[in-house]
Design an enzyme around this catalytic site. Structure first.
Site, PDB file in Angstrom:
ATOM      1  N   GLY A 235      65.282  82.208  70.425  1.00  0.00           N
ATOM      2  CA  GLY A 235      65.839  82.922  71.585  1.00  0.00           C
ATOM      3  C   GLY A 235      67.309  83.245  71.409  1.00  0.00           C
ATOM      4  O   GLY A 235      68.083  83.211  72.361  1.00  0.00           O
TER       5      GLY A 235
ATOM      6  N   SER B  26      68.839  86.118  70.129  1.00  0.00           N
ATOM      7  CA  SER B  26      69.359  87.482  70.074  1.00  0.00           C
ATOM      8  C   SER B  26      69.391  88.124  71.456  1.00  0.00           C
ATOM      9  O   SER B  26      68.372  88.644  71.937  1.00  0.00           O
ATOM     10  CB  SER B  26      68.500  88.333  69.131  1.00  0.00           C
TER      11      SER B  26
ATOM     12  N   ASN C  83      67.566  91.563  72.535  1.00  0.00           N
ATOM     13  CA  ASN C  83      66.302  91.700  71.800  1.00  0.00           C
ATOM     14  C   ASN C  83      65.249  91.032  72.689  1.00  0.00           C
ATOM     15  O   ASN C  83      65.186  89.805  72.786  1.00  0.00           O
ATOM     16  CB  ASN C  83      66.467  91.017  70.438  1.00  0.00           C
TER      17      ASN C  83
ATOM     18  N   ALA D 246      61.995  90.605  72.710  1.00  0.00           N
ATOM     19  CA  ALA D 246      60.981  89.696  72.158  1.00  0.00           C
ATOM     20  C   ALA D 246      61.612  88.330  71.888  1.00  0.00           C
ATOM     21  O   ALA D 246      61.028  87.287  72.204  1.00  0.00           O
ATOM     22  CB  ALA D 246      60.389  90.281  70.880  1.00  0.00           C
TER      23      ALA D 246
ATOM     24  N   GLU E  97      75.065  96.498  61.073  1.00  0.00           N
ATOM     25  CA  GLU E  97      73.737  95.884  60.983  1.00  0.00           C
ATOM     26  C   GLU E  97      72.888  96.525  59.885  1.00  0.00           C
ATOM     27  O   GLU E  97      71.661  96.409  59.867  1.00  0.00           O
ATOM     28  CB  GLU E  97      73.039  95.946  62.345  1.00  0.00           C
TER      29      GLU E  97
ATOM     30  N   HIS F 138      68.547  97.876  67.715  1.00  0.00           N
ATOM     31  CA  HIS F 138      68.856  98.654  66.505  1.00  0.00           C
ATOM     32  C   HIS F 138      68.217 100.033  66.689  1.00  0.00           C
ATOM     33  O   HIS F 138      67.180 100.156  67.350  1.00  0.00           O
ATOM     34  CB  HIS F 138      68.233  98.020  65.253  1.00  0.00           C
TER      35      HIS F 138
ATOM     36  N   ASP G  45      66.407 101.520  64.629  1.00  0.00           N
ATOM     37  CA  ASP G  45      65.054 101.587  64.065  1.00  0.00           C
ATOM     38  C   ASP G  45      63.979 101.086  65.022  1.00  0.00           C
ATOM     39  O   ASP G  45      62.801 101.041  64.682  1.00  0.00           O
ATOM     40  CB  ASP G  45      64.979 100.900  62.689  1.00  0.00           C
TER      41      ASP G  45
ATOM     42  N   ASN H 114      59.681  87.801  67.366  1.00  0.00           N
ATOM     43  CA  ASN H 114      61.134  87.659  67.342  1.00  0.00           C
ATOM     44  C   ASN H 114      61.808  89.045  67.277  1.00  0.00           C
ATOM     45  O   ASN H 114      62.992  89.152  66.952  1.00  0.00           O
ATOM     46  CB  ASN H 114      61.573  86.826  66.128  1.00  0.00           C
TER      47      ASN H 114
ATOM     48  N   CYS I 277      61.502  96.441  60.149  1.00  0.00           N
ATOM     49  CA  CYS I 277      62.585  95.436  60.050  1.00  0.00           C
ATOM     50  C   CYS I 277      62.417  94.591  58.807  1.00  0.00           C
ATOM     51  O   CYS I 277      63.393  94.096  58.249  1.00  0.00           O
ATOM     52  CB  CYS I 277      62.551  94.483  61.235  1.00  0.00           C
TER      53      CYS I 277
HETATM   54  O1  SUG Z   1      68.548  90.598  64.727  1.00  0.00           O
HETATM   55  N1  SUG Z   1      65.699  88.749  65.645  1.00  0.00           N
HETATM   56  C1  SUG Z   1      66.304  89.803  64.838  1.00  0.00           C
HETATM   57  C2  SUG Z   1      65.338  90.946  64.671  1.00  0.00           C
HETATM   58  C3  SUG Z   1      65.839  91.943  63.672  1.00  0.00           C
HETATM   59  C4  SUG Z   1      65.020  93.186  63.644  1.00  0.00           C
HETATM   60  N2  SUG Z   1      65.497  94.067  62.674  1.00  0.00           N
HETATM   61  C5  SUG Z   1      65.511  95.399  62.772  1.00  0.00           C
HETATM   62  N3  SUG Z   1      65.309  95.993  63.935  1.00  0.00           N
HETATM   63  N4  SUG Z   1      65.757  96.087  61.741  1.00  0.00           N
HETATM   64  C6  SUG Z   1      67.611  90.268  65.479  1.00  0.00           C
HETATM   65  O2  SUG Z   1      67.684  90.327  66.710  1.00  0.00           O
HETATM   66  C7  SUG Z   1      65.638  86.535  66.635  1.00  0.00           C
HETATM   67  C8  SUG Z   1      65.791  85.148  66.124  1.00  0.00           C
HETATM   68  C9  SUG Z   1      65.507  84.116  67.160  1.00  0.00           C
HETATM   69  O3  SUG Z   1      65.715  84.324  68.344  1.00  0.00           O
HETATM   70  O4  SUG Z   1      65.066  83.022  66.740  1.00  0.00           O
HETATM   71  C10 SUG Z   1      66.281  87.564  65.710  1.00  0.00           C
HETATM   72  O5  SUG Z   1      67.267  87.268  65.082  1.00  0.00           O
END
Ligand code: SUG
Length: 452
Positions: A23, A25, A28, A30, A187, A259, A261, A374, A380
């Site tokens: 948890g 990020s 993000n 997910a 990034e 991001h 992408d 995640n 990714c």
């Molecule tokens: O940076 N998740 C990564 C996902 C990266 C996705 N990459 C691209 N879109 N290219 C991030 O947010 C979550 C890790 C955690 O919560 O345990 C994490 O780092």
């Protein structure tokens, strides 16, 4: 695939034994929503390797980037924990459990964030340039860049660590991360798209940023600055007339597209994106057409919000797909996560998409659920590196995969990875040793013992 061609090689991140749902990020969805769930590192790594196998079988050149060493004890020692490694872990588990999760994060699996890559056809030096991403926005990700530099130097400059600065006839230039400051927040390839007529031809590079250096934005963090994107483009020696900088829409970032992408993917002459991906879509398309003048005719495929609402695009990760020139097929193939098939609007959209006569002719689904939970989809998990035959021959051969190497990696994963990992397990010092042993076994399969 002919060995005399310049091809796009996908270097997938091999998911590490400490894959967990921390948890960590912000922005993000997910990562936030699944925080604290029990993960299954074994299944995660096997899913990733099966994706690689699918592409090897189809005839693609497929590479792999092994996991970085975890736990990262340096961050814990920097935070004042001292003594033996076991004492450091036990004390951190008591006093700073969040920091322990940071130290254990397997986030280097998302290799689209490892670096930004410009193929030799685009650069003034005629070398293939890679700039390591500083990932300065999120603490757990900011730990990656130094070790990623070692890893990619070793892979692309073959013993680059001992051969720096590179000599003038090296085909590669692996550049250090930009300064670790919010103004340079970078990034990597997740905010970069290269378009061209064919992979070996000169192309147009699109850099997408979420804020200006020094600008404070409200809402979810904008992880890429314009200054960072421009610095990478300058460092790579890209032709200004073939380079476009575009602002990601605040709407997309605040809906969870941390991001670009997550809302856009492109390859060759095709740019596939959501209506709300960019701040000023018309101007960006016009800039891209101007930059592509004389090279190729841009084929934009814009997905209207009325057909796929932004929230569905982000939930399903429709755009976090690999867009591939599949051997033997006339039109491009979208390698999308199974979540895209399970979301009504995106499944229906994909069915219509392939029935039309546009550049995308097929959608193939792939199960990378452990990573998806995640916020990491198929796109990714891979770093695209367009390579000439000479560059492929010059890189470290151990990381180029065939099915027997995938079998060997899967055997290591089955024998050494846990199928259940919770935050509480990270407190056990024995788990640290387990992670080191698993990684060492993977590195031996890839002839990378020097990193053990
Ligand atoms: O940076 N998740 C990564 C996902 C990266 C996705 N990459 C691209 N879109 N290219 C991030 O947010 C979550 C890790 C955690 O919560 O345990 C994490 O780092």
């Amino acid at each position: 695939m002919s060995s005399s061609e310049t091809v796009e090689v996908n270097f997938d991140g091999l998911i590490g034994p400490s894959h967990n749902y921390g948890g960590m990020s912000d922005g993000n969805l997910a990562s936030q929503n699944n925080a604290g769930d029990v993960s299954n590192p074994r299944e995660a790594a096997l899913q990733g390797l099966e994706k690689m196998r699918m592409l090897v079988r189809a005839g693609f050149v497929q590479g792999v980037i092994p996991p970085l060493e975890r736990p990262n004890l340096t961050i814990l020692r920097d935070a004042g924990f001292a003594g033996t490694d076991s004492e450091v872990i036990a004390d951190a588990a008591q006093a700073e459990p969040r920091l322990l999760k940071v130290a254990y994060s397997a986030s280097s699996m998302w290799t689209a964030n490892a670096a930004t890559v410009s193929p030799s056809a685009d650069t003034r030096s005629g070398k293939l340039h890679l700039t390591i991403a500083n990932l300065s926005s999120m603490l757990h990700r900011s730990l990656e860049h130094e070790d990623t530099w070692d890893m990619l130097s070793l892979m692309f400059e073959e013993l680059g660590m001992y051969n720096d600065p590179p000599t003038s006839d090296d085909p590669f230039d692996v550049e250090l991360a930009l300064p670790m400051h919010a103004d340079f927040s970078d990034e990597g390839a997740a905010n970069h798209v290269r378009l061209c007529s064919e992979h070996g031809a000169q192309g147009v590079e699109l850099f997408v940023y979420g804020r200006e250096a020094g600008e404070s934005v409200t809402g979810f963090p904008a992880r890429q600055t314009r200054l960072a994107s421009e610095s990478v483009a300058r460092g790579h020696g890209l032709r200004p007339e073939r380079t476009v900088f575009a602002r990601q829409s605040a709407k997309a970032i605040n809906a969870g597209a941390f991001h670009n992408d997550v809302v856009c993917v492109g390859t060759l002459d095709t740019l596939f994106f959501h209506e709300h991906a960019f701040e000023n879509t018309e101007a960006i398309l016009s800039d891209l057409r101007t930059a592509a003048d004389g090279l190729f005719e841009l084929k934009p495929v814009m997905v209207p919000d009325a057909e796929v609402p932004l929230a569905d695009a982000i939930k399903s990760y429709l755009f976090n797909s690999q867009l591939l020139q599949w051997p033997g097929e006339d039109r491009l193939v979208l390698l999308a996560p199974t979540e895209t098939q399970e979301t009504e609007s995106t499944r229906a959209y994909c069915e219509r998409l392939v029935q039309g006569n546009g550049p995308i002719g097929r959608v193939q689904y792939v199960d990378v659920r452990q990573s998806m939970r995640n916020g990491g989809g198929p796109a990714c998990l891979r770093l695209r590196v367009v390579m000439t035959p000479e560059e492929r021959a010059a890189c470290h051969q151990g990381v180029l995969l065939d099915e027997s190497k995938i079998d060997a990696l899967q055997d290591v994963v089955r024998n050494t990875y846990r199928d259940r990992l919770s935050a509480a397990d990270l407190a056990d010092p024995a788990f640290a040793e387990e992670c080191l042993q698993a990684r060492a076994a993977l590195l031996r399969v890839l002839d990378l013992e020097t990193l053990i």
